[in-house]
Design an enzyme around this catalytic site. Structure first.
Site, PDB file in Angstrom:
ATOM      1  N   ARG A 214       0.935  -1.197   0.053  1.00  0.00           N
ATOM      2  CA  ARG A 214       0.029  -0.033   0.056  1.00  0.00           C
ATOM      3  C   ARG A 214       1.220   1.237   0.068  1.00  0.00           C
ATOM      4  O   ARG A 214       2.147   1.172   0.524  1.00  0.00           O
ATOM      5  CB  ARG A 214      -0.929   0.060   1.270  1.00  0.00           C
TER       6      ARG A 214
ATOM      7  N   HIS B  81      -3.540  -9.995   3.504  1.00  0.00           N
ATOM      8  CA  HIS B  81      -5.192 -10.193   3.754  1.00  0.00           C
ATOM      9  C   HIS B  81      -5.381 -11.317   4.560  1.00  0.00           C
ATOM     10  O   HIS B  81      -4.842 -12.341   4.701  1.00  0.00           O
ATOM     11  CB  HIS B  81      -5.903 -10.824   2.432  1.00  0.00           C
TER      12      HIS B  81
ATOM     13  N   HIS C  30      -3.011   2.939  -5.536  1.00  0.00           N
ATOM     14  CA  HIS C  30      -3.440   1.783  -5.067  1.00  0.00           C
ATOM     15  C   HIS C  30      -3.877   0.879  -5.947  1.00  0.00           C
ATOM     16  O   HIS C  30      -3.781  -0.316  -5.922  1.00  0.00           O
ATOM     17  CB  HIS C  30      -4.652   1.901  -4.080  1.00  0.00           C
TER      18      HIS C  30
ATOM     19  N   LYS D 161      -2.009  -2.782   7.677  1.00  0.00           N
ATOM     20  CA  LYS D 161      -3.047  -2.546   7.870  1.00  0.00           C
ATOM     21  C   LYS D 161      -3.489  -3.635   8.642  1.00  0.00           C
ATOM     22  O   LYS D 161      -3.373  -5.043   8.614  1.00  0.00           O
ATOM     23  CB  LYS D 161      -3.920  -2.864   6.651  1.00  0.00           C
TER      24      LYS D 161
ATOM     25  N   ARG E 182      -1.296  -1.811  -6.726  1.00  0.00           N
ATOM     26  CA  ARG E 182      -1.571  -3.104  -5.685  1.00  0.00           C
ATOM     27  C   ARG E 182      -2.530  -3.989  -6.588  1.00  0.00           C
ATOM     28  O   ARG E 182      -2.170  -5.113  -6.520  1.00  0.00           O
ATOM     29  CB  ARG E 182      -1.946  -2.493  -4.207  1.00  0.00           C
TER      30      ARG E 182
ATOM     31  N   TYR F 180      -9.818 -10.561  -6.964  1.00  0.00           N
ATOM     32  CA  TYR F 180      -9.109 -10.241  -8.200  1.00  0.00           C
ATOM     33  C   TYR F 180      -9.240 -11.519  -9.084  1.00  0.00           C
ATOM     34  O   TYR F 180      -8.732 -11.377 -10.227  1.00  0.00           O
ATOM     35  CB  TYR F 180      -7.649 -10.476  -7.786  1.00  0.00           C
TER      36      TYR F 180
END
Length: 338
Positions: free
Chosen positions: A154, A311, A285, A179, A288, A320
């Site tokens: 990120r 994740h 972003h 995150k 990414r 994705y």
């Protein structure tokens, strides 16, 4: 946490000043720092609390309840047309005010509905578009953008990268406090080894000059700063992408050299995309998203990609698979079989 979004001017009554909300906001600021919220989240939450108080004519939040919270959130959605994520951020800020600052139990919490965030497919650049974008960038901005695409980091993870977390021999980068306050490891692209070493040499010169001028201390997480008071001046803790100028820390008032501002990179990407003739919405972003999609197209296991991205749930990574270069959901159109 999503960042605060600048809204149009509020109603005239919302600009009125009052001592009581300011005192309350000072208490909220302290509570946010006790709970180790980031500075950007702190500013966003304080702004929402102020708007909430002024929206209801400067009435004290203790005198308000579920109906008033719902009215404010409804006002944001219907009149200000904010997104669901922005509305949910306002909700989180108000609930933090009640629970952590006022110590008020929230039996009516279930009555305050959380906005449903729309599920949208991510914007993904093709490899050709990525090449066009990178060709329009050079210097530090070109290196930052290449690193974001080459590692899947990120924007803030890339800008907060410390010297000690770049492993040249192992060809890996350690992403700290990503995150969800999680650490992870991602790859260091071979093509970026030499440019990164050059960048570190320039950053070292800046750091040495700062030390000679009586500065050279970088921001550290509070616990580390207390445990290792001299660590902030060591080379390993410096940012890989330091700001060209020193600045005043808004919390402590200490003069430090921060990292490059995210707005600088966002603007550079937007202008480069325009010059490259890319018509898709393009932001840091998006790189990414493109990193993830291109890895999956290359046949890498989705669990591996999930770990590289950090994740928590593989279902987040699964989105994705819907934008792979195979048409809608990988289905061949009957028109192509005629």
């Amino acid at each position: 946490m999503p960042l605060s979004i600048r809204l149009p001017k509020m109603r005239p009554m919302e600009h009125q000043k009052t001592a009581r909300p300011l005192k309350l906001l000072a208490r909220m600021r302290e509570a946010l720092r006790v709970h180790h919220y980031s500075y950007r989240t702190e500013q966003a939450y304080l702004d929402w609390a102020r708007r909430y108080i002024l929206f209801h004519g400067k009435r004290h939040p203790k005198d308000l309840g579920a109906a008033e919270v719902a009215a404010f959130l409804s006002y944001l959605a219907t009149e200000r047309k904010v997104s669901a994520s922005t509305q949910n951020q306002a909700r989180a800020a108000i609930l933090f005010l009640y629970k952590q600052v006022l110590g008020v139990e929230l039996p009516w919490l279930s009555e305050v509905v959380q906005a449903k965030v729309s599920k949208r497919l991510p914007v993904v650049l093709t490899p050709r578009e990525v090449r066009l974008l990178l060709n329009e960038l050079s210097g530090t901005m070109g290196l930052v953008v290449s690193l974001l695409y080459g590692t899947g980091m990120r924007l803030m993870e890339g800008l907060r990268l410390r010297v000690k977390d770049v492993e040249f021999e192992r060809r890996e980068i350690v992403v700290r406090d990503g995150k969800g306050a999680k650490d992870r490891v991602t790859m260091l692209p071979e093509n970026l080894v030499a440019p990164l070493q050059d960048q570190l040499a320039r950053a070292k010169q800046l750091h040495d000059q700062d030390l000679a001028d009586g500065f050279g201390e970088v921001w550290l997480p509070e616990a580390l700063a207390v445990k290792y008071p001299k660590a902030g001046k060591t080379w390993g803790w410096q940012y890989v992408f330091p700001s060209p100028t020193r600045s005043l820390d808004p919390r402590s008032g200490v003069v430090r050299r921060h990292h490059i501002l995210p707005e600088t990179v966002q603007k550079a990407v937007k202008l480069a995309a325009s010059r490259a003739g890319i018509v898709k919405p393009c932001s840091p972003h998006v790189l990414r998203h493109s990193f993830t999609t291109h890895l999956l197209e290359s046949g890498y296991d989705i669990r591996t990609v999930q770990e590289l991205l950090g994740h928590s749930d593989v279902s987040t990574t699964m989105i994705y698979t819907h934008v792979l270069n195979r048409g809608g959901r990988g289905v061949i159109s009957p028109l192509d079989q005629i």
